[in-house]
Design an enzyme around this catalytic site. Structure first.
Site, short mmCIF file in Angstrom:
data_model
loop_
_atom_site.label_atom_id
_atom_site.label_comp_id
_atom_site.label_asym_id
_atom_site.label_seq_id
_atom_site.Cartn_x
_atom_site.Cartn_y
_atom_site.Cartn_z
N TYR A 101 0.03 -10.09 -10.94
CA TYR A 101 -0.31 -8.93 -10.11
C TYR A 101 0.36 -9.12 -8.76
O TYR A 101 0.23 -10.19 -8.16
CB TYR A 101 -1.83 -8.83 -9.92
N GLU A 189 1.94 -1.24 -5.77
CA GLU A 189 1.33 -2.25 -6.63
C GLU A 189 2.12 -2.36 -7.94
O GLU A 189 2.51 -1.35 -8.51
CB GLU A 189 -0.09 -1.76 -6.90
#
Ligand code: GDP
Ligand code: MN
Length: 390
Positions: A101, A189
């Site tokens: 992530y 993101e």
């Protein structure tokens, strides 16, 4: 403002951040031909402005063309958290050994852009954030220095041991930061950023949101906006000089001034009711605004009673009263309206609405209580206190 995954990845591509080959489709037939073009396997992914699509069944891996077509039939038209899926992305299936992530956002605590990174990327990232927050590393980025090679390497070393990967990640993180700044993003993101079986880092998913206040200078991004029904209402309200935010209660509020509007909502809550909206009609004297505001409130089927709370300063109560009378004659209103008018020209205002069948009260406290008592569908909650004067 939010954008879809396919749009975020188009922006990634402009910054040469590696993404999968993919094609946007609106029908199962388009998915079939996109699969033929891309080659098997493919992943069919719902394009909706919300996360958690994987867990909701909106992301499906297809190993045959039939599977892909079937996935399209299942996903198109699906409801994900209240969003109807109207388009899907067909992406080339990728084999990977690890999911990471990475994300950039603005952190108000450190007053800086913050880079978040985790070795535990994938669909469970929310659980990771909740249960093991230490697994998400945070790196504040100095605004003057920006994402220096040193900082990018430091983050890369926190995720990878292999020097080849550190090198790939370092340039990728710098590109991500440049993109974040140049597009006035509030969030950028990649989850997951995967390590493919060929040893490359690849953005399998992309999410971006943008600062609404910067959209005036981000014309290309602003053009991607797909407002929801509620947002459309808010935009058209703004064009009429009204500030409107829809909530999910049943008492429609019409107030002049943002502070008084907040206090009105608090008071409704205080007495056990729930406001259907925030609505600030502003400080100017304009009867048309009252008509527009009333139209807006009545367009919400959840509104069972309207509470008008006006404290006249620059706004003149007689103008509001004239707007109200005119709204009453123009619109078909079959719900109770409670009015509190105080301040500049309140006497004249009250005189004007005397003939109407509006429920007139003196204080905002009374107005809130009266509105709740007139609201048939309002939850019968006991008020915190029965005697209070505000
Ligand atoms: P989200 O659930 O809305 O965040 O959607 P994602 O695009 O992140 O997809 C959810 C999950 O599906 C990912 O975390 C991956 O595990 C998986 N996935 C997505 N694309 C691929 C792919 O190309 N190949 C494989 N094997 N899995 C994928
Ligand atoms: Mn994801």
């Amino acid at each position: 403002m939010k954008i879809h995954e396919f749009q975020a990845k188009e922006i990634f591509s402009r910054y040469t951040i590696p993404v999968t080959r993919e094609i946007l489709c609106f029908t199962p037939a388009e998915v079939t031909s996109a699969t033929e073009t891309l080659g098997l396997p493919v992943v069919v992914k719902a394009q909706v402005l919300t996360g958690g699509r994987g867990k909701a069944g909106g992301v499906k891996l297809a190993r045959t063309i039939d599977d892909a077509t079937q996935a399209a039939h299942q996903i198109l038209g699906m409801d994900i958290k209240g969003y109807m899926v109207e388009k899907v992305l067909v992406a080339q299936g990728v084999k990977f050994s690890a999911e990471f992530y990475v994300g950039l956002t603005i952190d108000r605590k450190t007053k800086s852009v913050i880079f978040m990174a985790s070795k535990e990327g994938g669909v469970e990232i929310e659980e990771v954030a909740k249960n093991t927050p230490e697994a998400i590393l945070k790196f504040p980025i100095d605004a003057d220095l920006g994402m220096t090679p040193f900082m990018a390497r430091k983050i890369a070393f926190a995720l990878f041991n292999d020097f080849n990967l550190v090198k790939q990640a370092t340039t990728l993180f710098q590109k991500l930061y440049t993109m974040f700044l140049e597009t006035d993003a509030s969030l950028a993101e990649i989850n997951p950023l995967v390590l493919t079986d060929e040893g490359n880092l690849l953005a399998l998913d992309g999410k971006m949101t943008f600062d609404d206040n910067a959209l005036f200078r981000q014309k290309e991004i602003a053009a991607l906006n797909e407002p929801t029904e509620d947002e459309q209402k808010e935009i058209s309200a703004k064009e009429k000089g009204l500030t409107y935010i829809r909530l999910d209660g049943s008492i429609g509020c019409m107030v002049n001034g943002a502070g008084l509007a907040m206090a009105t909502m608090d008071l409704i809550k205080y007495y056990g009711g729930s406001p259907a909206n925030f609505l600030d009609i502003g400080g100017s004297s304009n009867p048309q605004k009252v008509i527009d505001a009333m139209n807006l409130l009545l367009s919400d089927k959840h509104v069972k009673v309207v509470m008008i709370n006006i404290f006249g300063g620059i706004t003149r109560c007689d103008d509001v009263a004239r707007g109200l009378i005119s709204a009453l004659s123009q619109l078909k209103i079959d719900i109770p309206i409670v009015v509190r008018l105080a301040g500049t020209n309140s006497k004249e205002g009250l005189e004007i609405i005397k003939q109407s069948n509006l429920t007139v009260v003196e204080t905002m406290s009374e107005a809130a209580q009266k509105a709740i008592s007139l609201c048939k569908d309002c939850a019968k909650q006991a008020p915190y206190l029965s005697s209070i004067s505000i």
